[in-house]
Scaffold this active site. Structure first.
Site, PDB file in Angstrom:
ATOM      1  N   HIS A  19      -7.388   9.870  12.098  1.00  0.00           N
ATOM      2  CA  HIS A  19      -7.429  10.324  10.703  1.00  0.00           C
ATOM      3  C   HIS A  19      -8.875  10.437  10.228  1.00  0.00           C
ATOM      4  CE1 HIS A  19      -8.338   6.302   9.362  1.00  0.00           C
ATOM      5  NE2 HIS A  19      -7.205   5.814   9.849  1.00  0.00           N
ATOM      6  N   HIS A  22     -11.560   7.771  11.264  1.00  0.00           N
ATOM      7  CA  HIS A  22     -12.070   7.875  12.643  1.00  0.00           C
ATOM      8  C   HIS A  22     -13.022   9.066  12.757  1.00  0.00           C
ATOM      9  CE1 HIS A  22      -7.781   6.331  13.196  1.00  0.00           C
ATOM     10  NE2 HIS A  22      -8.557   5.286  13.414  1.00  0.00           N
ATOM     11  N   CYS A 127      -1.671 -13.989  13.122  1.00  0.00           N
ATOM     12  CA  CYS A 127      -1.208 -12.734  12.514  1.00  0.00           C
ATOM     13  C   CYS A 127      -1.011 -11.727  13.634  1.00  0.00           C
ATOM     14  CB  CYS A 127      -2.223 -12.209  11.497  1.00  0.00           C
ATOM     15  SG  CYS A 127      -1.786 -10.529  10.954  1.00  0.00           S
ATOM     16  N   CYS A 130      -3.101  -8.438  13.256  1.00  0.00           N
ATOM     17  CA  CYS A 130      -4.524  -8.517  13.630  1.00  0.00           C
ATOM     18  C   CYS A 130      -4.699  -8.999  15.052  1.00  0.00           C
ATOM     19  CB  CYS A 130      -5.270  -9.496  12.734  1.00  0.00           C
ATOM     20  SG  CYS A 130      -5.222  -9.085  11.010  1.00  0.00           S
ATOM     21  N   CYS A 144      -2.419 -13.060   5.377  1.00  0.00           N
ATOM     22  CA  CYS A 144      -3.497 -12.342   6.068  1.00  0.00           C
ATOM     23  C   CYS A 144      -4.061 -11.305   5.101  1.00  0.00           C
ATOM     24  CB  CYS A 144      -2.938 -11.658   7.320  1.00  0.00           C
ATOM     25  SG  CYS A 144      -3.875 -10.200   7.792  1.00  0.00           S
ATOM     26  N   HIS A 147      -3.103  -7.611   6.277  1.00  0.00           N
ATOM     27  CA  HIS A 147      -1.707  -7.169   6.383  1.00  0.00           C
ATOM     28  C   HIS A 147      -0.802  -7.699   5.280  1.00  0.00           C
ATOM     29  CE1 HIS A 147      -3.372  -6.336  10.369  1.00  0.00           C
ATOM     30  NE2 HIS A 147      -2.533  -5.329  10.346  1.00  0.00           N
ATOM     31  N   LYS A 296      -6.602   2.145  -0.299  1.00  0.00           N
ATOM     32  CA  LYS A 296      -6.900   2.179   1.119  1.00  0.00           C
ATOM     33  C   LYS A 296      -6.076   3.283   1.764  1.00  0.00           C
ATOM     34  CE  LYS A 296      -7.278  -0.961   4.915  1.00  0.00           C
ATOM     35  NZ  LYS A 296      -7.198  -2.269   5.484  1.00  0.00           N
ATOM     36  N   LYS A 299      -1.273   4.351   7.023  1.00  0.00           N
ATOM     37  CA  LYS A 299      -0.120   5.088   7.486  1.00  0.00           C
ATOM     38  C   LYS A 299       1.106   4.733   6.638  1.00  0.00           C
ATOM     39  CE  LYS A 299       1.967   6.018  11.901  1.00  0.00           C
ATOM     40  NZ  LYS A 299       2.148   5.471  13.228  1.00  0.00           N
TER      41      LYS A 299
HETATM   42  N1  MSP Z   1      -9.990  -0.912  18.382  1.00  0.00           N
HETATM   43  C1  MSP Z   1     -10.746  -1.481  17.347  1.00  0.00           C
HETATM   44  C2  MSP Z   1     -12.231  -1.313  17.599  1.00  0.00           C
HETATM   45  C3  MSP Z   1     -12.727  -1.869  18.897  1.00  0.00           C
HETATM   46  S1  MSP Z   1     -14.419  -1.533  19.144  1.00  0.00           S
HETATM   47  C4  MSP Z   1     -14.858  -2.449  20.455  1.00  0.00           C
HETATM   48  C5  MSP Z   1     -10.407  -0.822  16.017  1.00  0.00           C
HETATM   49  N2  MSP Z   1      -9.851   0.385  16.063  1.00  0.00           N
HETATM   50  S2  MSP Z   1      -9.426   1.253  14.800  1.00  0.00           S
HETATM   51  O1  MSP Z   1      -8.699   2.379  15.324  1.00  0.00           O
HETATM   52  O2  MSP Z   1      -8.760   0.473  13.839  1.00  0.00           O
HETATM   53  O3  MSP Z   1     -10.742   1.830  14.216  1.00  0.00           O
HETATM   54  C6  MSP Z   1     -11.462   1.183  13.202  1.00  0.00           C
HETATM   55  C7  MSP Z   1     -12.635   2.060  12.863  1.00  0.00           C
HETATM   56  O4  MSP Z   1     -12.160   3.359  12.450  1.00  0.00           O
HETATM   57  C8  MSP Z   1     -13.466   1.607  11.692  1.00  0.00           C
HETATM   58  O5  MSP Z   1     -14.412   0.617  12.035  1.00  0.00           O
HETATM   59  C9  MSP Z   1     -14.114   2.909  11.296  1.00  0.00           C
HETATM   60  O6  MSP Z   1     -15.072   3.267  12.241  1.00  0.00           O
HETATM   61  C10 MSP Z   1     -12.958   3.865  11.403  1.00  0.00           C
HETATM   62  N3  MSP Z   1     -12.156   3.877  10.177  1.00  0.00           N
HETATM   63  C11 MSP Z   1     -10.809   3.686  10.104  1.00  0.00           C
HETATM   64  N4  MSP Z   1     -10.412   3.835   8.807  1.00  0.00           N
HETATM   65  C12 MSP Z   1     -11.485   4.126   8.036  1.00  0.00           C
HETATM   66  C13 MSP Z   1     -11.667   4.463   6.672  1.00  0.00           C
HETATM   67  N5  MSP Z   1     -10.676   4.513   5.817  1.00  0.00           N
HETATM   68  N6  MSP Z   1     -12.911   4.770   6.268  1.00  0.00           N
HETATM   69  C14 MSP Z   1     -13.975   4.787   7.125  1.00  0.00           C
HETATM   70  N7  MSP Z   1     -13.829   4.484   8.407  1.00  0.00           N
HETATM   71  C15 MSP Z   1     -12.636   4.058   8.886  1.00  0.00           C
HETATM   72  O7  MSP Z   1     -10.683  -1.413  15.002  1.00  0.00           O
END
Ligand code: MSP
Length: 643
Positions: A19, A22, A127, A130, A144, A147, A296, A299
């Protein structure tokens, strides 16, 4: 010595589709990489997917797939998305790759042998969302914080990493390296957290509960905790412990994350590296969260923003520009389509787009589309004094890009665009064009404005690679040459005299919310941009091809069709004389066509256009700036068939 730049994004969980969040982080890494390449640095940009753990198992179960099938499918969604957004990582890592698994086992063995991993019974609050234990004080009203569910009390024998042993060393490291964690607020947050005693980290999960993970090399009854596995991707992707990549890039490592995963990166990871005898990374860059309507993005709330839909609706570069311009790196930002449309119309269509088409239109009107030679004295006198501002703009841009202040870097470019727009109004080239005596002044003004546009195109490259390439092409510069050299841009060199400019184009049509911009007739291509080509048509047999009667022909006469802006009437010789109407008047002047050889579809049913019967069709390729006529490489007798 060439500088090295190693940038990583988090590896994303494959329990959900990609999304906007990412896309943002990965886009930042892409823009930073392009910027560094402009400075001649060696760059390695890593992204990938995090594929183990209970989250993934549960997501796979929901879809009725095995974890393996499921991770293959979702990982591909991430991998395939990046090129669509002109994001070009050097490596896409998956934690299910055998190499990565071998590195995890090796590091675990090292730390185990060094005595920093021990076995113990543990009871705690866990949790499942997490995938970790919580201490009482971390909970918010017993729940948590992520969540909003109460964690379950579970009792297990597990392996622990002696993280507590590294606490004072870590505090010391952070204090001695003020730029280890940036921006400052996140550094402070980590230091505040480290004021309380640091607990050891549970790094195993019993296989009876979770089988989808990397087995502990010293106890097969357990798999590795997903964070311990995932963080190691940053070194396994470089081929740790050996390998040229590791030697070249690890000393320059920067991790890019959002604030949600600060703790694993700022605390677990440095301790793991230190325990394993691996040098620490250099910087951790932390950004805020994109919120949707002040909430926030999640999904379950159903307010997830799909990057591809936005790109399709508003165009790739508008999407890239908006994300980097709107968010002040480090702080949260709210996403709304209204704000995107507003920026697209104001910054892109108005400020940049108008400037670009105004200057090119004047360059055609007054200079026949050819950059004039201006002697240095005249340039100094009438060149609008843009030089010092250009240098200031490029320097501020460079400073801000280096500091990850993307919004400031773009603001500096837009200030310069504003200055150029003002310079057009003040110098009024249309007035200068009225008298012969002001001709040198007119030339100096336009040459200076063109130089300004060249600088803007170059500076936009990291954020808007396709727009930069389109601008370069219209400015008569090779969009594919390694042109985006920051040093050269900063030097404010004269624009090569005699350069042939392309026609004015609308870089960004204005849009209303939800409406798609008008499809571009020309396609964008460039160093990184994938040209927008229509999909290939279904296969045909040779018998279908043979139905087309394609002939070489010579243009005998050409003229504009009265009242039709786009049409030319051509008389051609294809063994017999024919009349053809072609929609190329905006791209070719009649006189440049006479005597030229072209290819014609000779057996196309005649059609009447603006009262003239067209007896065939000219062939042209869709070029960067409009249709480009195709013809035989050497002269051939008129009427020669194509085979
Ligand atoms: N798999 C772990 C990361 C492991 S790194 C060794 C993880 N994955 S995640 O899919 O949840 O990705 C989190 C990351 O996605 C955030 O740190 C950020 O880079 C990005 N984002 C996810 N949602 C976001 C927003 N709403 N806004 C900005 N960035 C966000 O955590």
């Amino acid at each position: 010595m060439t500088m090295a730049f190693y940038i990583t994004t988090p590896i994303y969980y494959v329990n959900a589709r990609p999304h906007l969040g990412h896309a943002y982080t990965t886009l930042v890494a892409d823009a930073a990489s392009r910027f560094r390449r402009m400075r001649g640095e060696e760059v390695f940009f890593l992204t990938g997917t995090d594929e183990h753990g209970d989250k993934i198992v549960r997501a796979a179960e929901k879809e009725g797939l095995t974890p393996r099938e499921y991770v293959d499918r979702v990982s591909r969604l991430f991998r395939d998305l990046w090129p669509e957004l002109a994001i070009a990582p050097d490596r896409f890592i998956r934690t299910t790759e055998p190499n990565h698994q071998a590195v995890v086992a090796r590091v675990l063995n090292r730390i185990h042998q060094a005595g920093d991993i021990y076995f113990s019974e543990y009871e705690g609050l866990y949790c499942f969302g997490c995938e970790r234990f919580y201490t009482e004080r971390e909970l918010v009203e017993g729940k948590c914080p992520d969540h909003q569910v109460a964690p379950e009390r579970i009792r297990e024998a597990n392996y622990f990493f002696r993280m507590s042993r590294y606490q004072s060393w870590l505090v010391d490291h952070i204090q001695r390296h003020p730029d280890f964690i940036r921006p400052e607020r996140y550094r402070n947050e980590v230091l505040a957290f480290l004021r309380e005693p640091l607990e050891d980290l549970c790094i195993s999960r019993p296989r009876s509960r979770l089988d989808w993970g990397i087995p502990l090399p010293f106890d097969e009854r357990y798999v590795t905790y997903v964070w311990f596995d995932a963080l190691l991707n940053y070194v396994s992707a470089l081929g740790w412990p050996d390998g040229k990549l590791f030697a070249a890039f690890w000393p320059a490592a920067r991790h890019l994350i959002a604030k949600d995963i600060l703790k694993p990166h700022a605390i677990y990871w440095p301790c793991m590296l230190q325990a394993a005898g691996i040098p620490l990374y250099r910087h951790l860059h932390v950004h805020g969260y994109w919120k949707v309507e002040e909430g926030k993005m999640s999904k379950s709330l159903g307010n997830v923003v799909e990057p591809l839909a936005l790109k399709d609706r508003y165009g790739l570069d508008a999407f890239r520009y908006f994300l980097l311009r709107e968010m002040a790196f480090g702080l949260d930002a709210s996403f709304s389509e209204e704000a995107l449309v507003q920026r697209l119309n104001a910054d892109l269509a108005n400020d940049l787009g108008n400037l670009f088409s105004r200057v090119l239109t004047m360059a055609w009107k007054y200079l026949d589309g050819i950059v004039p030679a201006v002697d240095p004295e005249t340039a100094r006198q009438y060149g609008l004094g843009l030089g010092p501002e250009a240098v200031r703009t490029a320097s501020e841009f460079e400073r801000a890009m280096e500091a990850f202040e993307f919004h400031r870097a773009l603001a500096a470019v837009w200030e310069f665009i504003g200055r150029l727009n003002k310079a057009v109004d003040l110098s009024a080239p249309w007035e200068l064009a009225k008298k012969k005596s002001t001709r040198p002044q007119l030339e100096a003004v336009l040459a200076s404005l063109l130089k300004g546009l060249r600088l803007v195109a170059g500076l936009l490259y990291p954020v808007m690679p396709q727009t930069a390439a389109r601008m370069q092409a219209q400015l008569g510069l090779d969009p594919n040459a390694p042109f985006y050299d920051l040093e050269e841009l900063k030097s404010w060199k004269p624009f090569p005299a005699g350069t042939r400019l392309g026609k004015a184009i609308a870089l960004f049509p204005r849009v209303e919310r939800g409406e798609e911009p008008e499809p571009e007739k020309t396609s964008a291509s460039g160093p990184a941009g994938s040209p927008e080509r229509p999909p290939l048509k279904p296969e045909i047999g040779i018998e279908d091809f043979l139905k087309l009667d394609l002939r070489a022909a010579t243009v005998l006469h050409a003229e504009l069709l009265p009242k039709a802006k786009k049409l030319l009437r051509l008389e051609i010789d294809l063994g017999e004389r024919r009349t053809i109407v072609a929609g190329i008047a905006e791209h070719y002047r009649p006189e440049e066509l006479i005597g030229r050889q072209v290819i014609v579809l000779a057996n196309l049913k005649p059609a009447k256009l603006m009262g003239v019967v067209s007896q065939g069709m000219l062939l042209a390729a869709g070029g960067e700036t409009g249709p480009v006529l195709v013809g035989p490489e050497k002269p051939v007798p008129p009427g020669s068939p194509l085979k």
